[in-house]
Enzyme design. Structure first.
Site, PDB file in Angstrom:
ATOM      1  N   HIS A   1      43.258  40.362  27.461  1.00  0.00           N
ATOM      2  CA  HIS A   1      42.250  41.399  27.709  1.00  0.00           C
ATOM      3  C   HIS A   1      42.866  42.720  28.189  1.00  0.00           C
ATOM      4  CE1 HIS A   1      39.377  38.071  27.527  1.00  0.00           C
ATOM      5  NE2 HIS A   1      38.394  38.931  27.552  1.00  0.00           N
TER       6      HIS A   1
ATOM      7  N   GLU B   1      32.409  40.161  15.804  1.00  0.00           N
ATOM      8  CA  GLU B   1      33.027  41.482  15.598  1.00  0.00           C
ATOM      9  C   GLU B   1      33.375  41.761  14.144  1.00  0.00           C
ATOM     10  OE1 GLU B   1      33.920  39.414  18.018  1.00  0.00           O
ATOM     11  OE2 GLU B   1      33.520  40.485  19.887  1.00  0.00           O
TER      12      GLU B   1
HETATM   13  C1  LIG Z   1      35.960  38.267  20.470  1.00  0.00           C
HETATM   14  C2  LIG Z   1      35.335  38.496  21.782  1.00  0.00           C
HETATM   15  N1  LIG Z   1      34.216  39.247  21.865  1.00  0.00           N
HETATM   16  C3  LIG Z   1      33.625  39.468  23.052  1.00  0.00           C
HETATM   17  C4  LIG Z   1      34.155  38.935  24.195  1.00  0.00           C
HETATM   18  C5  LIG Z   1      33.474  39.206  25.533  1.00  0.00           C
HETATM   19  N2  LIG Z   1      32.804  37.968  25.961  1.00  0.00           N
HETATM   20  C6  LIG Z   1      33.427  37.105  26.776  1.00  0.00           C
HETATM   21  S1  LIG Z   1      32.540  35.727  27.027  1.00  0.00           S
HETATM   22  C7  LIG Z   1      31.277  36.265  26.069  1.00  0.00           C
HETATM   23  C8  LIG Z   1      30.077  35.398  25.883  1.00  0.00           C
HETATM   24  C9  LIG Z   1      30.407  34.101  25.217  1.00  0.00           C
HETATM   25  O1  LIG Z   1      29.326  33.227  25.269  1.00  0.00           O
HETATM   26  P1  LIG Z   1      29.405  31.719  24.842  1.00  0.00           P
HETATM   27  O2  LIG Z   1      30.257  31.560  23.636  1.00  0.00           O
HETATM   28  O3  LIG Z   1      28.032  31.210  24.759  1.00  0.00           O
HETATM   29  O4  LIG Z   1      30.202  30.980  26.023  1.00  0.00           O
HETATM   30  P2  LIG Z   1      29.792  30.853  27.554  1.00  0.00           P
HETATM   31  O5  LIG Z   1      30.330  32.054  28.239  1.00  0.00           O
HETATM   32  O6  LIG Z   1      28.342  30.722  27.632  1.00  0.00           O
HETATM   33  O7  LIG Z   1      30.531  29.632  28.039  1.00  0.00           O
HETATM   34  C10 LIG Z   1      31.571  37.526  25.567  1.00  0.00           C
HETATM   35  C11 LIG Z   1      30.684  38.319  24.700  1.00  0.00           C
HETATM   36  C12 LIG Z   1      35.349  38.195  24.075  1.00  0.00           C
HETATM   37  N3  LIG Z   1      35.956  37.668  25.137  1.00  0.00           N
HETATM   38  N4  LIG Z   1      35.905  37.976  22.869  1.00  0.00           N
END
Ligand SMILES: Cc1ncc(C[n+]2csc(CCOP(=O)(O)OP(=O)(O)O)c2C)c(N)n1
Ligand SMILES: [Mg+2]
Lengths: 329, 463
Positions: free
Chosen positions: B266, B197
C-alpha cells in the site's frame, strides 16, 4: 440474550466443542487486545479485526490435516491463530517488532508462516485468489493430497481474477477450496449494492464448480461443509466453493465511519448469531461443561493474550540493517 | 496490361525464400485464389495464391531457385491478346539503396540538445505569467477541499463530467474527497462501483470513447495496478492507434505514494511509472492551489490524465485564489523560492522535504532555489535548465524508487542541455531501493528525509 435460538442437538463431543470454544475465544480476545494496542498507538497503519467471523476459520481448520495450506486477505489474524501460529509472533508483527512473524517488516496485513503452511496476508483485494489456486496447482503437480483453503471477501468476489482462477482451477481439477467470507460488507458497500447475483457461490456453476452456502456463524456447520469440500478435493474432484455467511462486528478497519449499517443490526447479530455464545450454549445446556469450566478457559486465554501483548511491546524494533535484507533470495 | 507477380512475404519476418515448385505453366489460364506456387522459407513451406486473373505469360524464376528476395517479380500474367514477350523481364533488384540520412549534426550549436525528450517536453514558449493576477483575494483551504471544489465546479460546468470509483458516493469517499458530491449531483453522476478496478477503469475508458468525461477515483493508486492495462494500452494509446480519431478525455485520480505504516503493498509512488508513457499526461500537485487549478485543467484536457494525490497532504492547508474560474496549465513549473547556490527540484510530497531543507540550508548560508515541477508529463525543462545555469548545481527530491526515477531523467536532461554550467554532479534523492517496511523505525529510513536533502545540497556545494 433471550432472542437466541435454543441450540439444536449436536453430536459433537465435549472435547471437540471445548476446543472450538477455546480457539474462537482466543481469536476474539486477541483481536480485542489488538484493538486496544492500536488505540494506544502501538499498532499503526491498517488493522482489520476478525471479531464476529471466528467460526469460519475454526470450523475449517477442524476439517484440515497437516500439509493443507491456507491463504487469505489482510483480515488475517484469525486465520493465523486458527492454524496454530503463535499469538506472540502475530502480535509482535502487529507492533512492528523483531519478534514478529515477518520480523516487523510485513505488519498486520502481511504475515506468513512456512511451517504452518500459511501463505499470507495479502493487501490487494482479490490477489490471493489466483495465488491460492496456484498453491493447489503445485500440490496436484507434486502428486500429494493436500488442499488449499483460499479465503476472500464478498467484495473481493467481484474482482476479475477470481473468475479467471475459477476457470483454470476447474479446468485442471485443482484441489482448492474457495472460501468466500461473506460478512455482507466490503468497507461500506453492502453486497446488495455491489452485485445483482442472488448468491456468490452460485457463480461457480458457470465454470462447473460445485459449492454451497453455509451458516458461517455455526462452527459445526462450517466444519461439516469443510469436510465435504475437503473430501471432494482430496478425491480429485476439486475445486469447491463455500460461501460462509458471516458478519463482522467491528469496523472495516480501525477507521470506519460506521454509517452504512445501523447499530441495531450489529447488536442483533451479536445477540442472535454469535458463534462463541452458540458453542457456550451447546456446552452448558448439554451439561458438557459448567460455567466454572468455561471461566477457567477464559482466564487461560486471557493469560495467553496478555503474554502476547507483553511480548509485542517488549520485543525490540528490527535492526536498521533489516531495511536492506530479504529483497533478493 | 500485363501484371507482375511478386515474390510474396509469407510472414512478417520473411526476407527471402525458395521458389520450390510452380503449380502453373506458361500459357495456363489463372483465376484469382488459385494456388500457383509453393514457396519455402527456413520456417515453413507455404502455398502462394494468385490475386489477379490472367494467362500465365512467363515464369521469370525457375523452380528450385533459392534466395529469391521478397518483392522480386517471379511471373508475368497477361490479358487476352497480349504477348508476354512485350513485357520486359525486369532484373531482380538488389536491396534498394537507402536514402542518405539527413544532415549530419556537425553544424549544430553546442547548447542545443543532441538528444531530445520529445514526449515530455512542453511545446511552444515557456509560460512565465503568474498563476493568478496580483491582488487576487486568497482563501485558506485544505488540499482535500481544493480537490473537491475542482470536481464540483467542473461537474457543474459540464454535464458530461462524472465521478466513478469505490466508495465515492454513499460512503462520501474513502478519504472524503468526494464528500457531498452524491448529494449535489445524484447517483447518475457519482457512481459507486464494486471492487473491480480492471473492470471499471475499462468501462470508464469506453465511456470516454463514447463522449463522456469520466473522473475515475482509485481508492489508492496501489489498486490501479489492477487496471494498468486499461490505462496504458486502452486509454493512452488509442488516439495514436486510431490516427487521431478517437481520444480519451479521462482523469484517473487518487492518493499515491506512502501513507503511514501501511506496508509494502500500500505504499508506492507511481510518478515515474506513468511519466514514462507517451499519450498520458501526469500531474502531481503539492499545494492546494495547484491541486485545484491542475485538477480543473485535467478534467478539461482531451487526453488521459494521471492525477497523483497524496494522503498525507490531503489535510494540509494552503492559500487558494478566490476566482470564478481558476486553472493552472500543464507544463509550467512553479518556483517556490528563489536562490543562487543550488537548485532543488521536486514535486508532490517531495516538496515538503525540499522546502524544509531550503530553510535549514538558509540558516547555514546556502541559498537554495526550489522548483516544484507540478506536472511530470509534460515537464517544464526550461525552468529547471534556466535555474541550473544560474546556480550551477542541482539536486532532485522524490519519494519513488531510485532506478529509472524522475530524478534520473532530469539528471540526464541537465547533462545534455547544461553540461558546461554544472559545477557538481546532479544528485537524486529518492526513496530507498526496498519495498516499504512496516516497522516504524525502518519506514522512516526507507523514505527520503529532509536531513538527506540538506546533506546532498551541501555536498554539491562542496560544504
Ligand atoms: C484492489 C484493491 N482495491 C481496493 C482496496 C481497498 N480495500 C481494502 S479492503 C476493501 C473491502 C474488501 O471487502 P471484502 O472483500 O468483502 O473483505 P472484508 O474486508 O469484508 O473482509 C477495500 C475496498 C484494496 N485493498 N485492493
Ligand atoms: Mg466483506
Amino acid at each position: 440474550m433471550a432472542t437466541r435460538k435454543s441450540p439444536e442437538q449436536s453430536n459433537a463431543s465435549k472435547e471437540e466443542l471445548v476446543r472450538y470454544y477455546r480457539e474462537m475465544l482466543l481469536i476474539r480476545r486477541f483481536e480485542e487486545k489488538a484493538g486496544q494496542l492500536y488505540g494506544m498507538g502501538l499498532i499503526g497503519g491498517f488493522c482489520h479485526l476478525y471479531i464476529g467471523q471466528e467460526a469460519v476459520v475454526v470450523g475449517l481448520e477442524a476439517a484440515a490435516k497437516e500439509g493443507d495450506k491456507r491463504i487469505t486477505s489482510y483480515r488475517d489474524h484469525g486465520h493465523m491463530l486458527a492454524c496454530g501460529m503463535d499469538a506472540k509472533g502475530v502480535m509482535a508483527e502487529l507492533t512492528g517488532r523483531e519478534g514478529g512473524y515477518s520480523k516487523g517488516k510485513g505488519g498486520s496485513m502481511h504475515m506468513f508462516s512456512k511451517e504452518k503452511h500459511f501463505y499470507g496476508g495479502h493487501g490487494i483485494v482479490g490477489a490471493q485468489v489466483p495465488l491460492g489456486a496456484g498453491l493447489a496447482f503445485a500440490d496436484r503437480y507434486l502428486g500429494n493430497d493436500n488442499v488449499t483453503f483460499t479465503y476472500f471477501g464478498d467484495g473481493a468476489a467481484n474482482q476479475g481474477q477470481v473468475y479467471e482462477a475459477y476457470n483454470m482451477a476447474k479446468l485442471w481439477s485443482l484441489p482448492v477450496i474457495f472460501v468466500i467470507e461473506n460478512n455482507q460488507y466490503a468497507m461500506g458497500t453492502s453486497v446488495k449494492r455491489s452485485t445483482k447475483s442472488p448468491s456468490l457461490w452460485e457463480r461457480g456453476a458457470a465454470y462447473g464448480i460445485k459449492g454451497e452456502s453455509v451458516d458461517g456463524m455455526d462452527v459445526l456447520a462450517v466444519k461439516a461443509a469443510g469436510e465435504k469440500a475437503v473430501a471432494a478435493c482430496r478425491a480429485g474432484q476439486g475445486p469447491y466453493i463455500l460461501e460462509m455467511m458471516t458478519y463482522r462486528y467491528r469496523g472495516h478497519s480501525m477507521s470506519d465511519p460506521a454509517k452504512y449499517r445501523t447499530r441495531e443490526e450489529v447488536q442483533r447479530m451479536r445477540d442472535e448469531k454469535d458463534a462463541i455464545e452458540h458453542v457456550r450454549d451447546l456446552l452448558i445446556q448439554g451439561n458438557l461443561a459448567t460455567d466454572d469450566d468455561l471461566k477457567a478457559i477464559d482466564k487461560e486465554i486471557k493469560a495467553v493474550v496478555n503474554e502476547a501483548a507483553d511480548f509485542a511491546k517488549e520485543s525490540p524494533e528490527p535492526a536498521l540493517e533489516e531495511l536492506w535484507t530479504d529483497i533478493y533470495a | 496490361m500485363a501484371t507482375q507477380v511478386l515474390m510474396p512475404a509469407l510472414s512478417p519476418t520473411m526476407e527471402e525464400g525458395t521458389l520450390a515448385k510452380w503449380l502453373v505453366k506458361e500459357g495456363d489460364e489463372g483465376k484469382s485464389g488459385q494456388i500457383i506456387a509453393e514457396i519455402e522459407t527456413d520456417k515453413a513451406t507455404m502455398e502462394f495464391e494468385a490475386v489477379d486473373e490472367g494467362t500465365v505469360g512467363k515464369l521469370l524464376v525457375a523452380e528450385g531457385t533459392a534466395g529469391v528476395k521478397v518483392n522480386t517479380p517471379i511471373a508475368v500474367l497477361v490479358e487476352e491478346g497480349e504477348s508476354a514477350d512485350e513485357v520486359q523481364a525486369p532484373v531482380p533488384t538488389q536491396k534498394e539503396k537507402q536514402p542518405e540520412p539527413a544532415e549530419a549534426s556537425e553544424g549544430k550549436a553546442v547548447d542545443e540538445p543532441l538528444v531530445s525528450s520529445p514526449g515530455a517536453s512542453v511545446p511552444g514558449k515557456r509560460d512565465r505569467s503568474p498563476d493568478w493576477p496580483e491582488g487576487t483575494q486568497m482563501k485558506s483551504m485544505t488540499v482535500r477541499e481544493a480537490l473537491r471544489e475542482a470536481m464540483a465546479e467542473e461537474m457543474r460546468g459540464d454535464e458530461h463530467v462524472f465521478l466513478m470509483g469505490e466508495e465515492v458516493g454513499e460512503y462520501q469517499g474513502a478519504y472524503k474527497i468526494s464528500q457531498g458530491l452524491l448529494d449535489e449531483f445524484g447517483d447518475r453522476r457519482v457512481v459507486d462501483t464494486p471492487i473491480t478496478e480492471h473492470g471499471f477503469a475499462g468501462i470508464a475508458v469506453g465511456a470516454a470513447f463514447g463522449g463522456l468525461r469520466p473522473i475515475v477515483e482509485f481508492m489508492t493508486f496501489n489498486f490501479a495496478m489492477q487496471a494498468i492495462d486499461q490505462i496504458i494500452n486502452s486509454a493512452a494509446k488509442t488516439l495514436y492507434m486510431s490516427g487521431g480519431q478517437m481520444g480519451c478525455p479521462i482523469v484517473f485520480r487518487g492518493p499515491n505514494g506512502a501513507a503511514a505504516r501501511v506496508g509494502a503493498q500500500h505504499s508506492q509512488d507511481y510518478a515515474a511509472w506513468y511519466a514514462q508513457i507517451p499519450g498520458l499526461k501526469v500531474v502531481m500537485p503539492y499545494s492546494a492551489a495547484d491541486a485545484k487549478g491542475l485538477l480543473k485543467s485535467a478534467i478539461r484536457d482531451p487526453n488521459p490524465v494521471i492525477f497523483l494525490e497524496n494522503e498525507i497532504l490531503y489535510g494540509r492547508s494552503f492559500d487558494v485564489p478566490v476566482m470564478d474560474d481558476f486553472t493552472i496549465p500543464f507544463g509550467k513549473a512553479r518556483i517556490w523560492r528563489e536562490g543562487t547556490d543550488v537548485t532543488i527540484v521536486s514535486f508532490g510530497i517531495g516538496m515538503t522535504y525540499a522546502l524544509e531543507a531550503a530553510d535549514k540550508l538558509a540558516d547555514e548560508g546556502i541559498s537554495a532555489e526550489v522548483i516544484d515541477l507540478r506536472t511530470l508529463r509534460p515537464i517544464d525543462y526550461d525552468t529547471v535548465i534556466e535555474s541550473v545555469k544560474k546556480t550551477n548545481r542541482c539536486i532532485t527530491v522524490e519519494e519513488g524508487w531510485p532506478v529509472g526515477s524522475i530524478g534520473n531523467h532530469l539528471a540526464a536532461t541537465i547533462m545534455q542541455q547544461a553540461f558546461d554550467w554544472l559545477d557538481a554532479p546532479v544528485l537524486n534523492l529518492t526513496g530507498k531501493d526496498v519495498p516499504m517496511p512496516y516497522a516504524a523505525n525502518l519506514e522512516k529510513h526507507a523514505l527520503v528525509t529532509t536531513a538527506e536533502v540538506v546533506e546532498a545540497a551541501k555536498s554539491v556545494c562542496y560544504r
